[in-house]
Each structure stands twice: as C-alpha cells, then as structure tokens.
Design an enzyme around this catalytic site. Structure first.
Site, PDB file in Angstrom:
ATOM      1  CB  SER A  30      10.357  -6.385  11.746  1.00 47.06           C
ATOM      2  OG  SER A  30      10.103  -6.001  10.440  1.00 47.06           O
ATOM      3  CG  HIS A  61      14.221  -4.049   8.481  1.00 45.77           C
ATOM      4  ND1 HIS A  61      14.437  -5.367   8.167  1.00 45.77           N
ATOM      5  CD2 HIS A  61      12.906  -3.947   8.762  1.00 45.77           C
ATOM      6  CE1 HIS A  61      13.299  -6.034   8.256  1.00 45.77           C
ATOM      7  NE2 HIS A  61      12.353  -5.197   8.611  1.00 45.77           N
ATOM      8  CG  HIS A  83       9.557  -5.412   3.726  1.00 41.40           C
ATOM      9  ND1 HIS A  83      10.590  -4.696   4.274  1.00 41.40           N
ATOM     10  CD2 HIS A  83       9.250  -6.390   4.611  1.00 41.40           C
ATOM     11  CE1 HIS A  83      10.903  -5.228   5.446  1.00 41.40           C
ATOM     12  NE2 HIS A  83      10.106  -6.259   5.673  1.00 41.40           N
ATOM     13  CE1 TYR A  85       7.106  -1.970   4.098  1.00 43.99           C
ATOM     14  CE2 TYR A  85       6.345  -4.221   4.402  1.00 43.99           C
ATOM     15  CZ  TYR A  85       7.119  -3.160   4.803  1.00 43.99           C
ATOM     16  OH  TYR A  85       7.914  -3.276   5.914  1.00 43.99           O
ATOM     17  CD  GLU A  86      11.427  -1.655   2.015  1.00 39.79           C
ATOM     18  OE1 GLU A  86      12.343  -0.833   2.130  1.00 39.79           O
ATOM     19  OE2 GLU A  86      11.588  -2.871   2.208  1.00 39.79           O
ATOM     20  CB  ALA A 113       7.931  -9.458  13.125  1.00 40.81           C
ATOM     21  CG  MET A 211       3.057  -7.061   5.715  1.00 39.54           C
ATOM     22  SD  MET A 211       3.079  -5.322   6.163  1.00 39.54           S
ATOM     23  CE  MET A 211       1.612  -5.193   7.201  1.00 39.54           C
ATOM     24  CB  SER A 212       8.760 -10.370   4.826  1.00 41.82           C
ATOM     25  OG  SER A 212       8.710 -11.152   6.003  1.00 41.82           O
ATOM     26  CG  ASN A 235       0.508  -8.311  15.614  1.00 46.07           C
ATOM     27  OD1 ASN A 235       1.638  -8.245  15.119  1.00 46.07           O
ATOM     28  ND2 ASN A 235      -0.575  -8.482  14.891  1.00 46.07           N
ATOM     29  CG  HIS A 247       6.731  -0.891  12.099  1.00 42.86           C
ATOM     30  ND1 HIS A 247       6.844  -2.192  11.655  1.00 42.86           N
ATOM     31  CD2 HIS A 247       7.988  -0.358  12.004  1.00 42.86           C
ATOM     32  CE1 HIS A 247       8.113  -2.435  11.317  1.00 42.86           C
ATOM     33  NE2 HIS A 247       8.818  -1.338  11.521  1.00 42.86           N
TER      34      HIS A 247
END
Ligand code: HPA
Length: 278
Positions: A30, A61, A83, A85-86, A113, A211-212, A235, A247
């Site tokens: 990201s 992306h 991802h 979560y998609e 990220a 998350m990846s 962060n 995001h």
C-alpha cells in the site's frame, strides 16, 4: 479446470505478452507502488487481462504486472496485491506467485505498509522482516497438495532468506538509510486491531502488524523461492499511540517514505545477488 491448469494458462498468456523472463519479483505494498516508475522499458499487463487472475480493489493499489529492467536486471513488479480481507481464499490471492514461479521467478521481495507494535519504532521507519507470526489460523497451503508445485509440509525455519537479509542490511547501510529489523504479525483485517490484541502480539514477540505478506511468503517458500521482506511503518499500532487509524493515514505516511523505500529497492534490484552466488 485444475489449479495447475489455471496457473499454466495465466503463465502462457503472460509469455505471449512479453519476452522478458525476470528471475526477481517484487510485490509493492500500500502506497509503495511508485517503485514501478523506476522500471525501465516497462511492459505492463493489467491483472484483468490475465486469465484467472483476481482483480485488486483496494484504494492505493494499481492492479497490474510491470515487467522491465532496473539497471541490467530484469524484474517484474506486482503493482497492487490481493488481501485476505477482500474475500479471496488465501490460495486464490497467492495465484500470481504460482504464475510467476512458473515463468521462472526465483526470488521474491515482498513489501508492505504496517503498524509498529515495538515502541522503539516510528512512523516512516523501514524494517527488514526477519520472521513472521501467522495469527490468522489459516494457511494458504490448506487443501490437496500438487507435488508439481512443492511439498506437503514445507519447512519455514528460514522463511526470510538470511543471505538476502544481509544483502538488504549492507545495501541500506551504504545508502545511509536506517533499517529496523523485526517480526511481522499477520492480522486478517479489515478492521484494525484492538489495544488488547496489540498487547497480545507484543507478548508473542511481534514488532509490527499488518494485513498482508504472510500468505505470500508461505506460498513463495513452498514454491522454492527465496524471500526478502521489507516493511514501511506507517503508524504506531493501536494503544501504542493514542491516535486513531485510517487507511488514508497509512497511504500518506507510506507515500512520505516512498523516496527512501524506492531508493533502497532500486539499489537492491539493481545489484541483486543471483541465487548461485549465495
Ligand atoms: N494494523 C494492521 N495493518 C496495518 C496497520 C496497522 O496498524 N498499518 C498499516 N497496515
């Protein structure tokens, strides 16, 4: 159609589109897609044109393969990744890696990220991933195994290649780019973590959370690839700092670090050590 045939079909399509046969691939996380602009003589293949490829849907992306050269070296970048979560299965989201391996790719640079669990890290820092924690309870290799791809029970004792890690360390030092090191914990998302989850991750030994990356690393190791992992800390994780997450903030901080990130990746890919030299 079997998964193997699906991979072959996508690889055959890509072979028709480009004569380049890179041995190194990079997945751009990201806000880090800018590296694709460092690729000379770029030949671009949108994911949607590749039979059987998933189509990326996350803001920040792009969704394409960029083939070309950095210096003398042929590379292929995945500008945009998939991802969990998609809604893809872990195996589906890793399909591009099976395809790249089929095309002859031997080494993978996986980038992301992420949030910092380690309070000594700061937003904007880059980190070499030394190991990971798969906190999802899922694994991309669940299901019947096709031995043509890899073994049923792949070893993960050196998921992130030590030689490539040393190379990244030396390259960062020569560019005077500070490089943190640590363990990346995978959280499925798409919600950010709670403060209690981050305390738990800390107790488990994680330095960052994201998350990846973990499904892709497991798959790449299974396929016999060497993996180098690089994170951009965007962060502090929940509860480590009081600030709420978004995001947009992730993308903004990643884009601020993009110059250093791109300088490091450019140098790595330019001088990439071929497998035999290690
Ligand atoms: N948590 C999970 N994923 C992330 C974060 C985070 O704090 N920052 C960027 N990706």
């Amino acid at each position: 159609m079997t998964f193997y045939d699906q991979v072959r079909q996508a690889a055959d399509y890509i072979r028709e589109c480009t004569d380049l046969r890179p041995r190194t691939a990079i997945i751009l996380g990201s806000g880090l897609g800018e590296l694709a602009e460092h690729i000379q003589d770029a030949e671009i293949i949108p994911y949607r044109e590749i039979p059987g490829f998933p189509a990326s849907s996350v803001a920040g992306h792009a969704a394409r393969l960029v083939f070309g050269r950095i210096g003398e070296n042929e590379v292929v970048a995945m500008q945009g990744r998939f991802h969990y979560y998609e809604g893809y299965s872990m195996k589906e989201l890793c399909l591009p890696l099976y395809v790249l391996r089929q095309l002859g790719v031997e080494d993978l640079v996986v980038t992301n990220a992420c949030g910092a669990v380690n309070a000594a890290f700061a937003p904007g820092d880059l980190m070499l991933i030394t190991d990971h924690i798969n906190f999802s309870g899922r694994n991309p290799l669940i299901g019947s195994n096709d031995e043509r791809f890899g073994p049923r029970f792949p070893d993960m004792s050196e998921a992130y290649d030590k030689g490539l890690g040393a190379f990244a360390r030396e390259t960062a030092a020569s560019l005077e780019i500070p490089l943190q090191e640590g363990v990346y914990a995978f959280y499925s998302g798409p919600s950010f973590e709670t403060a209690a989850e981050i305390r738990a991750f800390k107790a488990l030994g994680a330095d960052t959370v994201g998350m990846s990356t973990v499904p892709e690393t497991i798959t790449a190791v299974y396929l016999g690839m060497r993996v180098l992992g690089l994170s951009c800390i965007t962060n502090m994780a929940t509860g480590i700092a009081e600030k709420k997450h978004s995001h947009e903030e992730v993308l903004l901080t990643a884009s601020k670090s993009a110059e250093r990130f791109c300088a490091l990746c450019d140098a790595l890919l330019r001088d990439w050590p071929a497998g035999e030299s290690f």
